[in-house]
Design a protein around this motif. Structure first.
Motif, PDB file in Angstrom:
ATOM      1  N   SER A  13       0.815  -1.201   0.000  1.00  0.00           N
ATOM      2  CA  SER A  13       0.000   0.000   0.000  1.00  0.00           C
ATOM      3  C   SER A  13       0.849   1.251   0.000  1.00  0.00           C
ATOM      4  O   SER A  13       1.933   1.306   0.565  1.00  0.00           O
ATOM      5  N   GLN A  14       0.309   2.309  -0.672  1.00  0.00           N
ATOM      6  CA  GLN A  14       1.019   3.584  -0.673  1.00  0.00           C
ATOM      7  C   GLN A  14       1.056   4.208   0.698  1.00  0.00           C
ATOM      8  O   GLN A  14       1.836   5.123   0.952  1.00  0.00           O
ATOM      9  N   PHE A  15       0.244   3.708   1.632  1.00  0.00           N
ATOM     10  CA  PHE A  15       0.209   4.271   2.960  1.00  0.00           C
ATOM     11  C   PHE A  15       1.236   3.630   3.886  1.00  0.00           C
ATOM     12  O   PHE A  15       1.421   4.061   5.010  1.00  0.00           O
ATOM     13  N   VAL A  16       1.899   2.556   3.456  1.00  0.00           N
ATOM     14  CA  VAL A  16       2.942   1.929   4.261  1.00  0.00           C
ATOM     15  C   VAL A  16       4.251   2.624   3.953  1.00  0.00           C
ATOM     16  O   VAL A  16       4.587   2.864   2.800  1.00  0.00           O
ATOM     17  N   ASP A  17       5.056   2.984   4.947  1.00  0.00           N
ATOM     18  CA  ASP A  17       6.282   3.715   4.679  1.00  0.00           C
ATOM     19  C   ASP A  17       7.275   2.836   3.939  1.00  0.00           C
ATOM     20  O   ASP A  17       7.095   1.631   3.808  1.00  0.00           O
ATOM     21  N   ARG A  18       8.343   3.490   3.409  1.00  0.00           N
ATOM     22  CA  ARG A  18       9.236   2.790   2.482  1.00  0.00           C
ATOM     23  C   ARG A  18       9.889   1.582   3.118  1.00  0.00           C
ATOM     24  O   ARG A  18       9.978   0.517   2.507  1.00  0.00           O
ATOM     25  N   SER A  19      10.339   1.674   4.366  1.00  0.00           N
ATOM     26  CA  SER A  19      11.002   0.536   5.010  1.00  0.00           C
ATOM     27  C   SER A  19      10.041  -0.607   5.210  1.00  0.00           C
ATOM     28  O   SER A  19      10.394  -1.773   5.020  1.00  0.00           O
ATOM     29  N   LEU A  20       8.791  -0.298   5.577  1.00  0.00           N
ATOM     30  CA  LEU A  20       7.808  -1.358   5.758  1.00  0.00           C
ATOM     31  C   LEU A  20       7.446  -1.979   4.420  1.00  0.00           C
ATOM     32  O   LEU A  20       7.264  -3.182   4.301  1.00  0.00           O
ATOM     33  N   ASP A  95     -12.764   6.539  14.808  1.00  0.00           N
ATOM     34  CA  ASP A  95     -13.232   5.839  13.610  1.00  0.00           C
ATOM     35  C   ASP A  95     -12.076   5.101  12.938  1.00  0.00           C
ATOM     36  O   ASP A  95     -10.915   5.483  13.071  1.00  0.00           O
ATOM     37  N   ALA A  96     -12.414   4.046  12.208  1.00  0.00           N
ATOM     38  CA  ALA A  96     -11.397   3.252  11.520  1.00  0.00           C
ATOM     39  C   ALA A  96     -10.779   4.052  10.380  1.00  0.00           C
ATOM     40  O   ALA A  96     -11.491   4.655   9.572  1.00  0.00           O
ATOM     41  N   LYS A  97      -9.459   4.081  10.326  1.00  0.00           N
ATOM     42  CA  LYS A  97      -8.711   4.735   9.248  1.00  0.00           C
ATOM     43  C   LYS A  97      -8.396   3.661   8.205  1.00  0.00           C
ATOM     44  O   LYS A  97      -7.580   2.767   8.457  1.00  0.00           O
ATOM     45  N   LEU A  98      -9.048   3.753   7.056  1.00  0.00           N
ATOM     46  CA  LEU A  98      -9.030   2.674   6.076  1.00  0.00           C
ATOM     47  C   LEU A  98      -8.119   2.983   4.894  1.00  0.00           C
ATOM     48  O   LEU A  98      -7.958   4.142   4.502  1.00  0.00           O
ATOM     49  N   ASN A  99      -7.554   1.931   4.313  1.00  0.00           N
ATOM     50  CA  ASN A  99      -6.854   2.002   3.035  1.00  0.00           C
ATOM     51  C   ASN A  99      -7.520   0.996   2.108  1.00  0.00           C
ATOM     52  O   ASN A  99      -7.268  -0.211   2.203  1.00  0.00           O
ATOM     53  N   LYS A 170      -9.761  -3.309  13.134  1.00  0.00           N
ATOM     54  CA  LYS A 170      -9.181  -2.990  11.836  1.00  0.00           C
ATOM     55  C   LYS A 170      -7.724  -3.411  11.876  1.00  0.00           C
ATOM     56  O   LYS A 170      -6.978  -2.992  12.768  1.00  0.00           O
ATOM     57  N   LEU A 171      -7.312  -4.242  10.930  1.00  0.00           N
ATOM     58  CA  LEU A 171      -5.928  -4.686  10.820  1.00  0.00           C
ATOM     59  C   LEU A 171      -5.177  -3.771   9.859  1.00  0.00           C
ATOM     60  O   LEU A 171      -5.644  -3.512   8.742  1.00  0.00           O
ATOM     61  N   GLU A 172      -4.023  -3.272  10.290  1.00  0.00           N
ATOM     62  CA  GLU A 172      -3.206  -2.451   9.400  1.00  0.00           C
ATOM     63  C   GLU A 172      -2.696  -3.284   8.221  1.00  0.00           C
ATOM     64  O   GLU A 172      -2.624  -4.523   8.292  1.00  0.00           O
ATOM     65  N   CYS A 173      -2.327  -2.596   7.130  1.00  0.00           N
ATOM     66  CA  CYS A 173      -1.710  -3.299   6.007  1.00  0.00           C
ATOM     67  C   CYS A 173      -0.495  -4.075   6.509  1.00  0.00           C
ATOM     68  O   CYS A 173       0.368  -3.518   7.193  1.00  0.00           O
TER      69      CYS A 173
END
Length: 222
Positions: A13-20, A95-99, A170-173
């Motif tokens: 996902s574009q929301f995960v930082d580069r190292s992740l 609230d859930a922050k969704l991707n 909610k599970l993160e990416c």
């Protein structure tokens, strides 16, 4: 999520930082190698076995994990805990922050048969945040490990939470997860992911095959 599958993604996902993102890509590549190697080993093993041993199952070591109460603070490394809010309340921190930007969202009711309070595999989705909530009045359990864990979660990386009725997670990416788990004959869950999550973004490590172990959940509150 049906809990487990075989599809493998190529990105994150574009929301995960580069190292992740690099960590997720490496885990996906490792999974592809394991799948190919495992298939070759299984085929070779079957050819060498006598017919009488084809159905033999390896003896598994059982590792016990104690479930802990679900709180927003304890679950934060893995995602969010979301509960009821008043009608008309504005969008906020609870609230859930969704991707859901990497495909077509899919929201459906997932019916699962009884598997008991044990698991032998754990999965992550790199391209989507996943929301799970139980329907009805029974609690259920989820085993999780942080997205940064690679190439697989070790026992010390895994946490188990007891999810009470009236809450969803909610599970993160990239969050590893085993379950949902429960002890009734079947349970229904509402599930928000992408339409192709179970085809192209279902990355699984199977402990019973690779490590000859399975995890058993204990709940000291019962």
């Amino acid at each position: 999520m049906p809990p487990f599958g075989t599809g493998l993604p190529r990105g994150s996902s574009q929301f995960v930082d580069r190292s992740l993102k690099q960590s997720l890509d490496a885990r996906c590549s490792a999974n592809r190698s394991c799948v190919r190697l495992g298939a070759a080993q299984d085929s070779d093993s079957i050819r060498r076995r006598r017919p009488s041993s084809l159905n033999a199952m390896p003896e598994l070591t059982q590792v016990r994990l104690v479930a802990e109460p679900l709180t927003p603070e304890a679950f934060k490394p893995f995602g969010q805990v979301v509960g009821p809010s008043d009608d008309g309340a504005a969008f906020g921190v609870h609230d859930a922050k969704l991707n859901l930007t990497n495909g077509t969202p899919r929201f459906y009711i997932m019916r699962l048969p009884k598997r008991g309070l044990k698991f032998d595999r754990i999965t992550f989705h790199a391209k989507v945040t996943q929301c799970l909530g139980g329907l009805g009045s029974l609690p259920w359990y989820i085993a999780v490990a942080a997205p940064s864990v690679a190439p697989k979660p070790e026992t010390e990386d895994i946490k188990v939470f007891r999810v009470p009725p009236g809450l969803f997670i909610k599970l993160e990416c990239g969050t590893w997860h085993g379950g949902p788990l429960f002890d009734s004959d079947q349970m229904d869950f509402y599930n928000l992911e992408l339409s192709d999550t179970n085809v192209v973004d279902h990355n699984t490590h199977v402990y019973s095959k690779s490590d000859s172990l399975e995890y058993v959940i204990e709940d000291s509150s019962l």
